[in-house]
Design an enzyme around this catalytic site. Structure first.
Site, PDB file in Angstrom:
ATOM      1  CG  ASP A  77      34.960 -48.529  23.301  1.00  0.00           C
ATOM      2  OD1 ASP A  77      34.535 -48.145  24.396  1.00  0.00           O
ATOM      3  OD2 ASP A  77      35.951 -48.037  22.738  1.00  0.00           O
ATOM      4  CE  LYS A 112      33.343 -52.711  28.797  1.00  0.00           C
ATOM      5  NZ  LYS A 112      33.830 -52.405  27.444  1.00  0.00           N
ATOM      6  N   GLY A 143      33.572 -45.559  28.843  1.00  0.00           N
ATOM      7  CA  GLY A 143      32.405 -44.861  28.303  1.00  0.00           C
ATOM      8  C   GLY A 143      31.385 -45.918  27.932  1.00  0.00           C
ATOM      9  CG  HIS A 144      30.430 -48.649  30.229  1.00  0.00           C
ATOM     10  ND1 HIS A 144      30.559 -49.330  31.403  1.00  0.00           N
ATOM     11  CD2 HIS A 144      31.617 -48.789  29.583  1.00  0.00           C
ATOM     12  CE1 HIS A 144      31.778 -49.863  31.466  1.00  0.00           C
ATOM     13  NE2 HIS A 144      32.438 -49.542  30.376  1.00  0.00           N
ATOM     14  CD  GLN A 150      38.967 -49.534  31.309  1.00  0.00           C
ATOM     15  OE1 GLN A 150      39.096 -50.100  32.377  1.00  0.00           O
ATOM     16  NE2 GLN A 150      38.340 -48.373  31.221  1.00  0.00           N
TER      17      GLN A 150
END
Ligand code: GDP
Ligand code: IMO
Ligand code: MG
Length: 428
Positions: A14, A17, A41-42, A222
């Protein structure tokens, strides 16, 4: 030989990225995810519109960019279908920009059931996984019993493979964990439907990458401290998250990589359990959480917050061969009178022993901090390095010195354009 870029997180995920990959994807021919699954989750924010991606690469908003889910990614048919649907409902032609490796292992209902029951039973020693079945899916890959995307096109043999897999896992679920078995028929029907959706997208990534003439961007998920080998084991994810995985998870070769970009949040966060030396359980921690809106993009869980940990970063920079850093969420520090940086751990210079934890994930080392004055002013509209307050420049210069790597850009807001001009930073 073409020169390509790897973008990876250097902390516990988080870091931002998604924003950096979206930003840089305007310069590349393809963006490829090489590990993880829909535990990621991007977040992309473009013209006020927010898009959260879990499996699909963060170049998907750009016309003319090929987005590839590489063989190192574990794919949930359900998650992939919903994500394509979500994007297409917003008018983004996801399928025409997406390719998926036939070698991706599938994440199925049995994996989710195993993930959840193990976490539930672990009580105080649980990892705090995303509950998406990622660990069990990677276990099946290395155990050589997984069902892969390429398998779903041969219905009959796919049904047999799923039966064998469920036979094994349902034994464990019912006899060892004492919970209900997973219906094999439901999964078989789901996969028959999924085969239709994925057929036009499925490909051999080795051939695909070979045929591309432009640069490739490898998008990590990650962060390096969640790497299954180098992270805070066992409080890690189940894949290699470091830059090296870009090769094994995509079909590219070593010599194609020219640049490794490390994405670093200007402080530290962690979702889930495990050691976190610079964690704050005070007002400063609350301020970071509140100003940074630190809630997981995948599970909505509150992220634990703390000061930047340079000691840990030095190691992840080394492991990944980082050539440039993007410093994210700098604006979150705007209100602090004093900003701290963890530069060492008290009485213990060995980072691995600092990260080795007792079974419940607590640790015994205390961080040593260096303190810098805050700038106490709003940086969100700053776009050039020269415009940053003096204290903010001092903070960045000190970080550059401590980390020994060029800082290519400073992010001062969630949106694509909220970046402090990197050219001026390189030549202040
Ligand atoms: P990722 O998993 O590394 O892609 O990061 P996430 O998307 O999970 O989390 C980063 C969060 O911070 C998202 O909500 C972003 O929209 C947001 N974000 C990214 N960069 C900045 C920044 O510079 N400032 C602020 N305030 N938010 C940012
Ligand atoms: P992005 O790509 C932050 C964490 C989980 C848990 C551990 C294991 O958005 O940075 P898993 O479900 O992978 O078996 O959980 O890893 N985790 C993440 N934390 N960001 C992520 O992805 C994460 N993906 C997994 O919270 O601690
Ligand atoms: Mg995330």
């Amino acid at each position: 030989m073409r020169k390509s870029i790897v973008v990876i997180g250097l902390q516990w995920g988080d870091e931002g990225k998604g924003k950096i990959v979206d930003l840089l994807s305007s310069q590349v021919a393809a963006v490829i995810r090489f590990q993880g699954g829909h535990n990621a989750g991007h977040t992309l924010v473009v013209d006020g519109a927010k898009t959260i991606l879990h499996l699909i690469p963060s170049g998907i908003l750009r016309e003319g960019v090929v987005n590839v889910i590489g063989n190192g990614v574990v794919v949930s048919p359900d998650a992939l279908s919903s994500e394509i649907e979500m994007l297409e409902s917003k008018g983004i032609p996801a399928r025409s920009r997406l390719k998926v490796s036939t070698e991706c292992p599938l994440v199925l209902s049995c994996h989710v059931a195993l993930d959840l029951v193990r976490e539930h039973k672990a009580g105080g020693t649980k990892i705090g996984t995303t509950g998406r079945g990622i660990g069990p899916a990677y276990e099946d890959k290395v155990a050589r019993r997984t069902v892969r995307i390429g398998d779903v096109f041969d219905t009959r043999s796919c049904i047999e493979k799923i039966e064998r897999l469920y036979d094994y896992h349902n034994f464990v679920l019912t006899k060892y964990h004492g919970v209900a078995p997973i219906e094999v028929h439901t999964t078989q029907e789901e996969l028959t439907q999924f085969a239709e959706l994925v057929r036009p997208l499925a490909c051999d990534t080795v051939e695909l990458l070979q045929g591309l003439s432009g640069q490739i961007l490898f998008e990590g998920a990650q962060g390096s401290l969640l790497d299954v080998d180098f992270g805070t084991y066992p409080f890690v994810t189940s894949s290699n998250t470091v830059a090296g995985a870009a090769i094994t998870g995509s079909g590219a070769n070593l010599f194609e990589i020219d640049e490794v970009i490390g994405v670093v949040k200007a402080y530290t966060t962690r979702v889930g359990a495990g050691p976190f030396p610079s964690e704050l359980n005070d007002r400063d921690g609350e301020t970071l959480a509140q100003r940074g809106q630190e809630f997981g993009s995948t599970t909505g869980r509150a992220r634990r917050c703390g000061w930047l940990d340079v000691k840990a970063l030095r190691r992840t920079i080394q492991i990944n061969g980082v050539t440039k850093i993007y410093l994210m969420k700098f604006d979150v520090l705007d209100t602090f009178k004093e900003i701290k940086i963890c530069v060492d751990y008290e009485g213990d210079s060995n980072i691995q022993s600092a990260f080795s934890s007792n079974p419940s994930g607590t640790l015994s080392v205390k961080p040593v901090y260096e303190s810098l004055p805050g700038w106490e002013s709003d940086t969100t509209s700053v776009r050039s390095y020269a415009e940053l307050p003096k204290e903010a420049q001092t903070y960045v210069e000190r970080l550059k010195e401590l980390l020994g790597v060029e800082i290519a850009g400073i992010s001062v807001g969630a949106s694509r354009d909220a970046m402090v001009n990197s050219h001026q930073l390189l030549n202040p």
